[in-house]
Enzyme design. Sequence first.
Site, PDB file in Angstrom:
ATOM      1  N   ASP A 112      10.852 -36.545   9.713  1.00 33.25           N
ATOM      2  CA  ASP A 112      11.692 -36.966   8.572  1.00 33.25           C
ATOM      3  C   ASP A 112      11.398 -38.390   8.122  1.00 33.25           C
ATOM      4  OD1 ASP A 112      13.063 -34.506   8.864  1.00 33.25           O
ATOM      5  OD2 ASP A 112      14.312 -35.396  10.417  1.00 33.25           O
TER       6      ASP A 112
ATOM      7  N   LYS B 194       7.228 -38.217   4.886  1.00 34.47           N
ATOM      8  CA  LYS B 194       5.810 -37.862   4.727  1.00 34.47           C
ATOM      9  C   LYS B 194       5.574 -37.124   3.414  1.00 34.47           C
ATOM     10  CE  LYS B 194       5.863 -35.670   8.662  1.00 34.47           C
ATOM     11  NZ  LYS B 194       7.185 -36.085   9.163  1.00 34.47           N
TER      12      LYS B 194
ATOM     13  N   LYS C 263       6.913 -37.454   0.554  1.00 37.74           N
ATOM     14  CA  LYS C 263       6.799 -38.400  -0.567  1.00 37.74           C
ATOM     15  C   LYS C 263       5.422 -39.085  -0.555  1.00 37.74           C
ATOM     16  CE  LYS C 263       8.422 -41.753  -3.392  1.00 37.74           C
ATOM     17  NZ  LYS C 263       9.306 -42.858  -3.171  1.00 37.74           N
TER      18      LYS C 263
ATOM     19  N   ALA D 178       9.960 -27.481   9.628  1.00 38.58           N
ATOM     20  CA  ALA D 178       9.748 -28.700   8.842  1.00 38.58           C
ATOM     21  C   ALA D 178      10.478 -28.590   7.503  1.00 38.58           C
ATOM     22  CB  ALA D 178       8.263 -28.893   8.580  1.00 38.58           C
ATOM     23  N   GLY D 179      10.763 -29.729   6.926  1.00 44.74           N
ATOM     24  CA  GLY D 179      11.370 -29.736   5.605  1.00 44.74           C
ATOM     25  C   GLY D 179      10.908 -30.983   4.878  1.00 44.74           C
ATOM     26  N   HIS D 180       9.962 -30.830   3.968  1.00 46.15           N
ATOM     27  CA  HIS D 180       9.450 -31.983   3.233  1.00 46.15           C
ATOM     28  C   HIS D 180      10.103 -32.026   1.860  1.00 46.15           C
ATOM     29  CE1 HIS D 180       5.532 -32.328   5.768  1.00 46.15           C
ATOM     30  NE2 HIS D 180       6.616 -32.723   6.397  1.00 46.15           N
TER      31      HIS D 180
ATOM     32  N   GLN E 177       6.799 -32.800  11.331  1.00 45.15           N
ATOM     33  CA  GLN E 177       7.485 -33.465  12.438  1.00 45.15           C
ATOM     34  C   GLN E 177       6.893 -34.874  12.637  1.00 45.15           C
ATOM     35  OE1 GLN E 177       6.464 -29.907  13.357  1.00 45.15           O
ATOM     36  NE2 GLN E 177       8.296 -29.451  12.211  1.00 45.15           N
TER      37      GLN E 177
ATOM     38  N   THR F 251      16.127 -28.957   6.700  1.00 44.83           N
ATOM     39  CA  THR F 251      16.004 -27.558   7.098  1.00 44.83           C
ATOM     40  C   THR F 251      17.340 -26.989   7.553  1.00 44.83           C
ATOM     41  OG1 THR F 251      13.711 -27.888   7.712  1.00 44.83           O
ATOM     42  CG2 THR F 251      14.790 -25.994   8.702  1.00 44.83           C
ATOM     43  N   THR F 252      18.068 -27.748   8.375  1.00 35.67           N
ATOM     44  CA  THR F 252      19.296 -27.194   8.962  1.00 35.67           C
ATOM     45  C   THR F 252      20.555 -27.872   8.426  1.00 35.67           C
ATOM     46  OG1 THR F 252      19.122 -28.779  10.771  1.00 35.67           O
ATOM     47  CG2 THR F 252      18.158 -26.608  11.140  1.00 35.67           C
TER      48      THR F 252
ATOM     49  N   ARG G 199      21.757 -30.529   9.439  1.00 38.01           N
ATOM     50  CA  ARG G 199      22.446 -31.282  10.507  1.00 38.01           C
ATOM     51  C   ARG G 199      22.393 -32.779  10.222  1.00 38.01           C
ATOM     52  NH1 ARG G 199      19.378 -29.487  15.833  1.00 38.01           N
ATOM     53  NH2 ARG G 199      17.641 -29.447  14.384  1.00 38.01           N
TER      54      ARG G 199
ATOM     55  N   SER H 259       7.933 -47.477   0.079  1.00 40.41           N
ATOM     56  CA  SER H 259       8.736 -46.605  -0.772  1.00 40.41           C
ATOM     57  C   SER H 259      10.182 -47.097  -0.782  1.00 40.41           C
ATOM     58  CB  SER H 259       8.627 -45.173  -0.236  1.00 40.41           C
ATOM     59  OG  SER H 259       9.635 -44.381  -0.790  1.00 40.41           O
TER      60      SER H 259
END
Length: 420
Positions: free
Chosen positions: A9, A12, A14, A35-37, A220, A296-297, A299, A409
């Site tokens: 997180d 990456k 971006k 993963a969640g980009h 990750q 993704t989750t 959380r 960024s």
Amino acid sequence: MVVGAQWGDEGKGKVIDLLTEKVDFVVRFQGGNNAGHTVVVGEQEFVMHLIPSGILHSGKFCVIGNGVVVDPGALLEEIESLKKRGIEVDDHLGVSDQAHLIFPYHKALDKLREAKVGPGKIGTTGRGIGPCYTDKAARVGIRLADLLDDEVFRRKLKLNLEEKNALFRSFYQAPAFEFEAIYQEYCGYRERIAPYCINAPVILNRAIQEGKSILFEGAQGTWLDIDHGTYPYVTSSNATAGGACVGTGVGPTQIDQVIGVVKAYTTRVGEGPFPTEFPPVLMEQIRSKGKEFGATTGRPRRCGWFDAVLVRHAILVNGMTEIAVTKLDVLDDSPRVKIATHYRLEGKTLEAPPATIDRWNQVEPVYEEHPGWLTDTTQVSCFEDLPPQARRYLKRLEELLRVKISIVSVGSKREQAFHV
Ligand code: IMP
């Protein structure tokens, strides 16, 4: 190559989005839809789980390498949702025929295992990642090429279910899986995935020979790497730079640049050691300003100060040649900012991280404190325009890490970032 230097997180997606303009291919090499980009283009937000975020640029070819574990249902859903939003996917995406597939029993095992260990759980995303990689290492996994061959697929699925169902029934006292239901579901995926199936090493190496450039997109981060992370509180793949070679079939001599991505502070989702974790009030402030909730989750992410011990070691094991710092703006309202420069353990100074979880849990971070900048940086578009305290903070990070910061960024939009 772009890889995470913390616990994932780092932003990456971006950084990859910024660099994609200059390349021809964008390639995922490990992990799966854990993963969640997140990439923000104009007013639109895209959260990519499996498909490289390079797909958002026209004219690029995106590859899911053999090192990735693919949940075919999730992949097809992602393809459909991109197409609905006007993104061209066909002819721009290839999936390695050697990539292992995630099955419903992997997801069930992931959740049952976590529930069984209770407080000692890893805090996985529940996507079946660990059990799928377990099967790969045990040499019983089912790959995309196997799905395309009906006879092989039937045989392998039967064998797998025999073993898994025994485990579900006796060890977990959970319902078993029916062969026919999974078989039919996956046969349905077969036709739809087949057009994307490629021999990725051949295509990628041919592209290199033709002078094309490739961007490897890590998922990750280093501290979630199965070998180099805070084991066992890690994911089940090699999220470090070396993973790109085994996960794609491109040799190490072809890789000339490794960019490590870090947040201006630190976050982690799931359980495991986190020496610089914030106390509750600060945690709430930074979490809400940085929108630190899992892509993704959903959380809430744990947040803490920048940990130079972690990142220095990440630079070492990845051979990082430069660093991109993201989310600097999240610290805009902090009157003081801290950096952990080293750890103390049993009266001794540690410059590098310890090897066991017990020792990780005992280390005390040693901080240096810097004045905050208390200025909105979200509109800044070059290093010189940053407030002096923010420049000093970044310069101090460079000194501690001994590599150059090449990208900064200051917000989630494409234009809120600049090269240094
Ligand atoms: P798994 O990858 O679902 O097995 O989860 C193992 C650990 O990695 C858990 O602590 C997860 O929260 C963490 N993890 C997996 N993928 C990501 C990610 O993309 N970002 C941050 N943490 C992740």
